[in-house]
Design a protein around this motif. Structure first.
Motif, mmCIF file in Angstrom:
data_model
loop_
_atom_site.group_PDB
_atom_site.id
_atom_site.type_symbol
_atom_site.label_atom_id
_atom_site.label_comp_id
_atom_site.label_asym_id
_atom_site.label_seq_id
_atom_site.Cartn_x
_atom_site.Cartn_y
_atom_site.Cartn_z
ATOM 1 N N GLN A 134 37.835 35.163 41.740
ATOM 2 C CA GLN A 134 39.000 34.859 42.572
ATOM 3 C C GLN A 134 38.778 33.587 43.405
ATOM 4 O O GLN A 134 39.690 32.763 43.546
ATOM 5 C CB GLN A 134 39.303 36.043 43.501
ATOM 6 C CG GLN A 134 39.802 37.274 42.753
ATOM 7 C CD GLN A 134 40.012 38.450 43.673
ATOM 8 O OE1 GLN A 134 41.030 38.553 44.364
ATOM 9 N NE2 GLN A 134 39.058 39.371 43.704
ATOM 10 N N VAL A 135 37.574 33.426 43.940
ATOM 11 C CA VAL A 135 37.287 32.218 44.723
ATOM 12 C C VAL A 135 37.294 30.992 43.811
ATOM 13 O O VAL A 135 37.803 29.927 44.182
ATOM 14 C CB VAL A 135 35.938 32.351 45.460
ATOM 15 C CG1 VAL A 135 35.637 31.073 46.243
ATOM 16 C CG2 VAL A 135 35.959 33.537 46.407
ATOM 17 N N LEU A 136 36.728 31.135 42.606
ATOM 18 C CA LEU A 136 36.749 30.022 41.642
ATOM 19 C C LEU A 136 38.185 29.618 41.300
ATOM 20 O O LEU A 136 38.490 28.427 41.185
ATOM 21 C CB LEU A 136 35.995 30.414 40.370
ATOM 22 C CG LEU A 136 34.467 30.462 40.473
ATOM 23 C CD1 LEU A 136 33.869 31.040 39.190
ATOM 24 C CD2 LEU A 136 33.885 29.075 40.735
ATOM 25 N N LEU A 192 39.621 25.945 41.874
ATOM 26 C CA LEU A 192 40.124 25.202 40.713
ATOM 27 C C LEU A 192 41.545 24.713 40.943
ATOM 28 O O LEU A 192 41.896 23.580 40.592
ATOM 29 C CB LEU A 192 40.052 26.088 39.462
ATOM 30 C CG LEU A 192 40.608 25.497 38.160
ATOM 31 C CD1 LEU A 192 39.943 24.167 37.832
ATOM 32 C CD2 LEU A 192 40.421 26.483 37.007
ATOM 33 N N GLU A 193 42.369 25.546 41.561
ATOM 34 C CA GLU A 193 43.758 25.160 41.805
ATOM 35 C C GLU A 193 43.879 24.031 42.821
ATOM 36 O O GLU A 193 44.908 23.358 42.884
ATOM 37 C CB GLU A 193 44.566 26.378 42.254
ATOM 38 C CG GLU A 193 44.836 27.348 41.112
ATOM 39 C CD GLU A 193 45.553 28.608 41.554
ATOM 40 O OE1 GLU A 193 45.716 28.786 42.780
ATOM 41 O OE2 GLU A 193 45.943 29.397 40.686
ATOM 42 N N ALA A 205 41.825 37.253 34.637
ATOM 43 C CA ALA A 205 43.157 36.801 34.231
ATOM 44 C C ALA A 205 43.704 35.785 35.228
ATOM 45 O O ALA A 205 44.333 34.784 34.839
ATOM 46 C CB ALA A 205 44.098 38.005 34.129
ATOM 47 N N GLN A 206 43.455 36.003 36.501
ATOM 48 C CA GLN A 206 43.889 35.052 37.527
ATOM 49 C C GLN A 206 43.198 33.703 37.344
ATOM 50 O O GLN A 206 43.833 32.642 37.452
ATOM 51 C CB GLN A 206 43.559 35.617 38.914
ATOM 52 C CG GLN A 206 43.939 34.705 40.074
ATOM 53 C CD GLN A 206 43.479 35.253 41.405
ATOM 54 O OE1 GLN A 206 43.265 36.458 41.547
ATOM 55 N NE2 GLN A 206 43.312 34.384 42.381
ATOM 56 N N LEU A 207 41.900 33.734 37.041
ATOM 57 C CA LEU A 207 41.157 32.490 36.837
ATOM 58 C C LEU A 207 41.648 31.756 35.581
ATOM 59 O O LEU A 207 41.790 30.529 35.589
ATOM 60 C CB LEU A 207 39.658 32.806 36.738
ATOM 61 C CG LEU A 207 38.712 31.605 36.561
ATOM 62 C CD1 LEU A 207 38.936 30.544 37.629
ATOM 63 C CD2 LEU A 207 37.257 32.074 36.578
ATOM 64 N N PHE A 227 43.383 36.038 50.747
ATOM 65 C CA PHE A 227 43.399 34.603 51.033
ATOM 66 C C PHE A 227 43.043 33.764 49.810
ATOM 67 O O PHE A 227 43.102 32.540 49.865
ATOM 68 C CB PHE A 227 42.444 34.285 52.188
ATOM 69 C CG PHE A 227 42.876 34.902 53.487
ATOM 70 C CD1 PHE A 227 44.057 34.514 54.105
ATOM 71 C CD2 PHE A 227 42.113 35.891 54.093
ATOM 72 C CE1 PHE A 227 44.464 35.087 55.296
ATOM 73 C CE2 PHE A 227 42.513 36.472 55.283
ATOM 74 C CZ PHE A 227 43.690 36.070 55.889
ATOM 75 N N ALA A 228 42.646 34.411 48.710
ATOM 76 C CA ALA A 228 42.347 33.663 47.487
ATOM 77 C C ALA A 228 43.526 33.630 46.543
ATOM 78 O O ALA A 228 43.482 32.968 45.508
ATOM 79 C CB ALA A 228 41.145 34.286 46.768
#
Length: 942
Positions: free
Chosen positions: A663-665, A669-670, A702-704, A904-905
């Motif tokens: 999630q932090v990645l 990345l975004e 999936a989010q990443l 917050f991610a």
């Protein structure tokens, strides 16, 4: 896997290594055992090891635990998932496990009993109809080791009835259980109780007999929880007299000689009070003839039971029973006499609210457990909580009289304390009673929200709370904790000036010597930062900024205190402080962020505090957001600090942290304008099938992947973010009930961001996969997802294209979709963004689709128009398909207990409608809508 002596020795060696304290020995063995558990005969080999008396008992117990976990992981097979246990092995396990359990030592018996319960949850009764009859027949053996094994298993099997959702399948199962098991259980209860007289002078025999009686009473509770079965209603004259006898008969040899641990007699009486409380609260009419005698029994128990910890559960359940009775209109006369009320307050409530030496020991020696009970609501089985509940019930019905009685006691106790601070227990009791009297309604989010007008909370705070907080932070820590708890409890109803005035003193207490005091201080800061008065936050960035230096210094310094190295209250307060301060925190981050990364490195070595770890990751992601909002390029600095730690976490496969790292990645990345080399190197690893096997990873992965898709340029869809790999992930996600929504999110992201020429060759295959799942495993959640996907596709590629591709799969299939999917289910679409996509897609189809204007599908224009109007005008239809498994739907709807979302991610909901709804509403649509409906539609499309 063959069942041989050599394989048995190999399995034994690996199990032995899983007990090693050295993680370099333990983890490879654990991974090996997981890697081979899909082999045929693995569970049978494991059961042979468990039953082999020549093998060391420690290894056999490890094998039993491994077997239980194997069953837990693999027995239930979700639709669309692979069955990891061979069918022949399943049948062998069910044939062997009950008899194996009954002859096993107690430590192994418990693990196998739990395994039976897990298997039963999936297979009982339809796939394992003979289980219960087999168990009931064992009652006739007369061997209480066998009987207690059966009862323990039955308890494990039936206790889920206490929390299952009501459904027809549940009623059918309970009826089957009652038909098979209720009479043998009742006969066993009577026969076992008769043995108490036969063996009244044999202490060892009585221990076994009372163990059986305790398990029987627990099973009784489970079987009666959902509704009163006809059998038990008809046999109340058998059960209730025996409950009365067991409550009133003393068995000195079974009374625990340890003041802390309840003996069998205390446990049995506690369970009986629990059972009686259930009947008093749910089956009042049927239970009414027996109730007066039980009120007398329980009152006598309360006034004769000591203050030792071993009686806590008994006293708690007894008080809860009295609360239930006092809350019934037709029993209120039992409490109306002023002498009765006074006796209850003086002889029952105050002694059970009093702060005992054992409570002080807990406060000093086990602060985490003390806080869990005191401010986290985990005190449901404590004397104080039960006494407080009784106070509330009595105050609700006899407010003035109860308040008058207690006010006299409270004032006397406060006077004693004011004259002699060594009588601090008096003030502690007074504060607790005031809290009980004042509270009339509360929520976990806001604390107390409704109070008793007879308790002057603000005046009490000024006179008895704030003065305590102005003294030395290390003086009388229990009273300090009580005073701070008062502010936590009444934060939403106290005047704002009292809370703000206390803020500086609360910050001082973050550095108190006592763990509870500093934790409560941190908790108060966190709670106060989200308090709202008249919809506005009580403490804003401007209010907190002048105190930021002292606050942050104190919070971070408290980590160096013994017992607070991983204090979740402090970590949550830091997170909330950062969120409130926003840009005002930036000047402090250069000093604070290294502490956070050091802490992350440390906890990654041995994650033991899940809440602390979660708030730590939240704080790190919040820091990234705050800094990069002002300076996006600063994300590189965060990557330099975090990537080495993340690399270690991923390489060592620290399961608790992998979803957080993903999630932090995705957040970092975004923040990049493109995909940098470090992320390019990581990408192939994200598609490894093994990573997706673990449920906790799926949503974060999936989010990443969506972050990769959004950031990739046209060339990278050929070189790096390859469509084939993404579609493989999509196919896996869409095939399962629990993750199909992630599949829709991914494919919609791909359609929005991938170049058309890259995705176009696969579009028909995508539709085929979606229709296959629709026909094989239709759920309300999936239907809502596919409808949103259809409308999204129409917005992106056009309505004509949509009709053409649907009809290319099967002629006239578009009409089937309208009749079978759009008409019955479109109104069920929920979620702000999802409804916008659906409304916009329908409007575009009605405005542009040539097939709806031609003879082939013209009859459906009015149908789709009605659906559009309903979506604009009517609320969401939240009904479910009557044939659908309600429990599965509820449990899989956007929830996974192993996945913790970092708030917050995650970006706010992405709204593709603005970018895709570039069409003109046709005159036909305009003329079919009222002015109000048209305004609503235009608002959606903007």
């Amino acid at each position: 896997m063959e069942i041989t002596e050599e394989n048995l020795r190999t399995l034994s060696n690996y199990l032995s290594q899983t007990l090693s304290p050295d993680p370099n020995v333990r983890r490879p063995s654990e991974k090996f055992l997981v890697s081979v558990e899909g082999n045929k005969n693995f569970p049978i080999l494991l059961m042979q090891l468990i039953n082999n008396e020549s093998i060391d008992l420690t290894i056999r117990v490890a094998g039993a635990i491994n077997f239980k976990n194997f069953v837990k992981r693999n027995w239930a097979v979700e639709e669309g998932e692979e069955n990891k246990i061979h069918e022949e092995d399943r049948e062998k396990v069910k044939a062997l496990i009950v008899d194996s359990m009954l002859v096993s030592p107690a430590l192994i018996q418990k693990q196998l009993s739990d395994a039976v319960s897990i298997i039963g949850k999936s297979d009982f009764p339809k796939k394992w109809p003979g289980l219960l009859q087999n168990m009931a027949e064992k009652f006739a053996s007369g061997d209480f080791h066998v009987i207690n094994g059966i009862l323990h298993t039955a308890h494990s099997l039936f206790k889920r009835y206490r929390y299952e959702f009501k459904s027809n399948s549940l009623w059918e199962e309970i009826k089957f259980v009652m038909d098979t098991f209720a009479k043998p259980l009742t006969d066993l209860f009577v026969a076992t109780h008769n043995l108490t007289a036969t063996h009244s002078n044999n202490a060892e025999a009585l221990k076994v007999i009372y163990s059986s009686l305790l398990l029987i009473c627990k099973i009784f509770y489970s079987l009666n929880f959902q509704e009163l079965p006809e059998f038990f209603e008809d046999n109340m004259n058998t059960w209730m007299p025996l409950f009365h006898a067991l409550l009133t008969t003393d068995v000195p040899c079974l009374v625990s000689d340890n003041d802390n641990d309840p003996g069998l007699l205390e446990q049995l009486r506690s369970q009986i009070c629990f059972n009686l409380g259930l009947y008093a609260s749910k089956y009042d009419e049927e239970f009414r003839p027996f109730l007066p005698d039980f009120v007398t029994d329980i009152w006598n128990l309360l006034v004769s039971t000591g203050l030792q910890a071993k009686y806590d559960l008994l006293v708690s359940n007894s008080l809860q029973f009295l609360s239930t009775v006092a809350d019934r209109d037709h029993y209120r006369n039992l409490f109306e006499d002023p002498n009765v009320l006074s006796n209850i307050c003086e002889k029952v409530i105050i002694p059970n609210v009093h702060f005992r030496e054992i409570d002080e020991e807990l406060f000093e020696d086990n602060p985490e457990e003390y806080m869990r009970r005191d401010i986290e609501g985990a005190d449901v089985e404590t004397r104080r909580r039960a006494a407080c509940d009784l106070v509330r019930v009595l105050a609700q019905h006899f407010d003035e009289r109860v308040s008058l009685i207690f006010s006299q006691f409270v004032q006397a106790m406060l006077n004693d304390y004011s004259l002699d601070n060594y009588k601090w227990r008096q003030k502690d009791t007074a504060l607790y009673i005031v809290t009980c009297l004042a509270e009339r309604g509360s929520t976990s989010k806001h604390g107390v929200t409704k109070t008793c007008s007879m308790v002057p909370l603000d005046e009490f705070a000024k006179n008895h709370i704030l003065p305590e907080l102005e003294k030395d932070v290390n003086l009388l820590p229990v009273i300090k904790a009580d005073a701070i708890r008062y502010l936590i409890k009444f934060r939403s109803v106290l005047p704002p000036q009292i809370l703000i005035a206390s803020l500086q003193n609360i910050i001082r207490h973050i550095l108190a010597d006592n763990v509870v005091v500093r934790s409560y201080a941190a908790c108060t800061i966190e709670k106060m930062l989200v308090v709202r008065h008249n919809t506005a936050l009580l403490i804003t960035e401007q209010t907190l900024a002048p105190l930021a230096g002292d606050l942050l210094k104190s919070l971070f310094q408290s980590f160096s205190f013994k017992g607070s190295e991983e204090n979740e209250y402090v970590m949550k307060a830091i997170m909330r402080s950062f969120a409130t301060l926003q840009e005002s925190v930036i000047p402090y981050l250069a000093e604070l962020l290294p502490t956070l990364t050091e802490k992350l490195t440390l906890v990654a070595k041995n994650p033991t505090k899940p809440h602390f770890n979660h708030y730590l990751f939240e704080t790190i992601t919040l820091s990234i957001r705050i800094v990069c909002k002002k300076n996006p390029g600063a994300v590189v600095n965060f990557e330099e600090a975090l990537f080495p730690i993340f690399q270690t976490i991923l390489q060592q496969d620290i399961q608790e942290f992998v979803p957080y790292v993903m999630q932090v990645l995705s957040l970092m990345l975004e923040l990049h304008p493109d995909i940098s080399p470090a992320y390019i190197a990581l990408y192939p690893c994200l598609l490894a099938p093994g990573l997706w096997e673990r449920p906790s990873n799926v949503r974060a992965l999936a989010q990443l992947l969506r972050a990769y898709v959004r950031n990739a340029d046209a060339s990278q869809f050929q070189s790096t973010v390859k469509i084939n790999g993404l579609l493989g992930v999509f196919q896996k996600l869409i095939s399962t009930r629990s993750n199909d929504h992630e599949g829709f999110y991914l494919i919609q992201c791909m359609m929005e961001c991938c170049p058309n020429q890259e995705l176009e060759p696969f579009v028909k295959q995508i539709f085929l996969l979606l229709f296959q799942r629709l026909s094989s495993s239709k759920t309300t959640k999936y239907v809502k997802g596919i409808l949103v996907f259809f409308c999204f596709y129409i917005l992106k590629y056009g309505a004509d294209n949509f009709v053409q591709i649907v009809d290319s799969i099967q002629p006239m299939m578009f009409s089937m979709l309208i009749e079978k999917i759009f008409v019955p289910d479109a109104q069920k679409i929920s979620g702000k963004v999802e409804r916008k996509i659906a409304i916009a897609g329908l409007a575009k189809m009605l405005s542009e689709c040539k097939y709806l204007r031609e003879e082939m599908y013209s009859q459906y224009w009015n149908t789709l128009m009605s659906i559009l109007v309903n979506m604009l005008e009517l609320p969401v239809d939240d009904s479910l398909d009557p044939n659908e498994d309600f429990i599965v739907e509820v449990e899989t709807l956007n929830y996974d207990s192993t996945y913790n979302k970092l708030m917050f991610a995650n970006k706010t909901d992405h709204d593709p409608v603005k970018a895709l709804a570039n069409f003109t509403i046709s005159d036909m649509v305009i003329n079919s809508l009222s002015q109000q409906q048209l305004l609503q539609l235009k608002s959606v499309l903007q």
